[in-house]
Enzyme design. Structure first.
Site, PDB file in Angstrom:
ATOM      1  N   ASP A 136       4.292  30.942  28.061  1.00  0.00           N
ATOM      2  CA  ASP A 136       3.544  31.376  27.066  1.00  0.00           C
ATOM      3  C   ASP A 136       2.334  30.532  26.255  1.00  0.00           C
ATOM      4  O   ASP A 136       1.819  30.732  25.711  1.00  0.00           O
ATOM      5  CB  ASP A 136       4.444  31.219  25.586  1.00  0.00           C
ATOM      6  N   ASP A 154       8.947  25.224  22.048  1.00  0.00           N
ATOM      7  CA  ASP A 154       9.040  24.941  19.862  1.00  0.00           C
ATOM      8  C   ASP A 154      10.501  24.458  20.417  1.00  0.00           C
ATOM      9  O   ASP A 154      10.698  23.782  18.981  1.00  0.00           O
ATOM     10  CB  ASP A 154       8.510  25.790  19.330  1.00  0.00           C
TER      11      ASP A 154
HETATM   12  O1  F6P Z   1       8.984  31.495  26.580  1.00  0.00           O
HETATM   13  C1  F6P Z   1       9.119  32.408  27.296  1.00  0.00           C
HETATM   14  C2  F6P Z   1       9.422  33.744  27.904  1.00  0.00           C
HETATM   15  O2  F6P Z   1       8.915  33.361  29.378  1.00  0.00           O
HETATM   16  C3  F6P Z   1       8.757  34.355  27.320  1.00  0.00           C
HETATM   17  O3  F6P Z   1       7.672  34.681  26.971  1.00  0.00           O
HETATM   18  C4  F6P Z   1       9.798  35.258  26.862  1.00  0.00           C
HETATM   19  O4  F6P Z   1       9.460  36.531  25.881  1.00  0.00           O
HETATM   20  C5  F6P Z   1      10.801  34.873  27.291  1.00  0.00           C
HETATM   21  O5  F6P Z   1      10.660  33.516  27.869  1.00  0.00           O
HETATM   22  C6  F6P Z   1      12.007  35.497  27.999  1.00  0.00           C
HETATM   23  O6  F6P Z   1      13.451  34.379  27.540  1.00  0.00           O
HETATM   24  P1  F6P Z   1      14.354  34.565  28.576  1.00  0.00           P
HETATM   25  O7  F6P Z   1      14.698  36.223  28.857  1.00  0.00           O
HETATM   26  O8  F6P Z   1      14.837  33.435  29.584  1.00  0.00           O
HETATM   27  O9  F6P Z   1      15.740  34.070  27.503  1.00  0.00           O
END
Ligand code: F6P
Length: 380
Positions: free
Chosen positions: A141, A117
């Site tokens: 997600d 998004d």
């Molecule tokens: O948006 C996808 C996702 O996998 C979420 O479920 C998770 O909270 C997030 O990415 C973590 O992202 P990063 O630690 O890479 O910023």
């Protein structure tokens, strides 16, 4: 006729990134169009850093490869870009005009934005500033608005299912409650589907604030039937009914900005509380980035290929400012304007905010009904 296109992969990686890149690149080759890739998502757009993909050995044999061959960047917003100066100071600047200039000078007739998004919000903003964009919905997600499924999701569910199968046998052997914390910041799709496929007894998702006494009650009922173990799935974004309770808040949640917020920690808290409530020993496993890395499932490879090839078709029709989606099981498109919901203002505010249009699990979804029908406790 379009002649030259670029791909930009942005946000947290998923299995299937490369399959989409490959599909766009191969479709471009079929039609004699040059295909490039920006390095590290929106960062590459700012830095004008891109490589030719068609004919490049790094773009060969990638359908089964995890990650992204052109990298990706998280929390990189061209409208609010972190600039580090020589004197050590840091400022945040709007570099969107520079991005527009870079794309125009490079001569890209279309930029494909692969992302969730936030990525699509930036894509829409850049479209309004004059860049031809076509989005492809990515995220484990599965919460991008206007599409029924995002690429990467199926692989994440498959990894979580495998974890649940493994946790089941150890739970049974040691008569324990095994809690599995899965990803899902705002939406409980991964938790819900993997709970069903992995035979879990309890699932806690962000859309249904939970009451652990209900979960404990269902675990005790199982005990009464001679089942001295239980398997619980918790979304990282799940919250207790008593929302104020620090006990059950994932660390650092900021529902207003949603940006730069790290989720996680809820599983350990749930395990501790369930142990106290049931008297059964409980353990927590946090699945984390295992859900994002590695080989895509066959389903994700096909979905990614369909998405990529269709996105290229739209580019050849010069249909820009859209997101390629699956609607009623079929490939289709929606204007990015619809995808971004009420988050209309061009600029720093990207996805994951109160005005974002994320696709949540609704209570009339058949997965919810299925879970309830087979006796999975949803914590309510
Ligand atoms: O948006 C996808 C996702 O996998 C979420 O479920 C998770 O909270 C997030 O990415 C973590 O992202 P990063 O630690 O890479 O910023």
């Amino acid at each position: 006729m379009i002649k030259k296109v670029a791909i930009l992969a942005n946000g947290g990686d998923v299995a299937g990134f490369n399959a989409v890149i490959r599909a766009i690149m191969r479709s471009a080759q079929t039609h004699g169009i040059e295909c490039y890739g920006y390095i590290d998502g929106y960062k590459g757009l700012v830095e004008n850093n891109y490589i030719r993909l068609d004919g490049n050995p790094i773009a060969s044999g990638i359908i089964a490869k995890g990650g992204s061959i052109i990298g990706s960047s998280t929390n990189t917003i061209v409208f609010h870009y972190k600039v580090e100066h020589e004197d050590g100071s840091v400022t945040y600047e709007d570099l969107s005009d520079l991005c527009v200039k870079n794309v125009k000078e490079a001569g890209f007739d279309c930029v494909f934005t692969l992302g969730g998004d936030s990525t699509q919000k930036s894509a829409r903003d850049l479209y309004l500033k004059g860049i031809n964009v076509i989005g492809v919905p990515k995220t484990i997600d599965n919460d991008v608005a206007c599409t029924e499924i995002t690429f990467g999701y199926n692989t994440a569910v498959s990894v979580a299912t495998d974890a649940l199968d493994r946790l089941h046998t150890t739970a049974e052997t040691h008569h324990r409650i095994m809690v599995l914390e899965v990803m899902g910041r705002f939406a409980g799709w991964i938790a819900l589907e993997s709970a069903i496929s992995g035979g879990a007894d309890v699932v806690l998702i962000p859309e249904i604030p939970f009451d652990l006494t209900k979960a404990a009650e269902s675990i005790r009922k199982r005990q009464a039937r001679g089942k001295n173990f239980s398997v619980v799935v918790v979304s990282e974004g799940a919250v207790s009914k008593n929302g104020e309770s620090e006990n059950f808040k994932a660390e650092g949640v900021d529902s207003k900005s949603g940006i730069n917020v790290k989720f996680g920690g809820i599983g350990v808290k749930v395990a501790k509380e369930l142990q106290e409530l049931t008297g059964l020993e409980a353990r927590c496993t946090v699945l984390g980035y295992m859900q994002r890395g590695g080989t895509p499932t066959a389903y994700d490879r096909v979905l990614s290929t369909k998405y990529g090839a269709k996105a290229m078709e739209y580019a050849m029709e010069e249909k820009f400012g859209i997101l390629t989606v699956i609607k009623d099981g079929k490939l289709s498109s929606v204007p990015l304007e619809e995808v971004i919901g009420n988050n209309k203002e061009i600029g720093a505010v990207q996805g994951g905010t109160d005005t974002s249009n994320v696709r949540l699990v609704t209570m009339d979804n058949e997965l919810i009904k299925t879970a309830r029908n087979i006796g999975i406790c949803l914590g309510d």
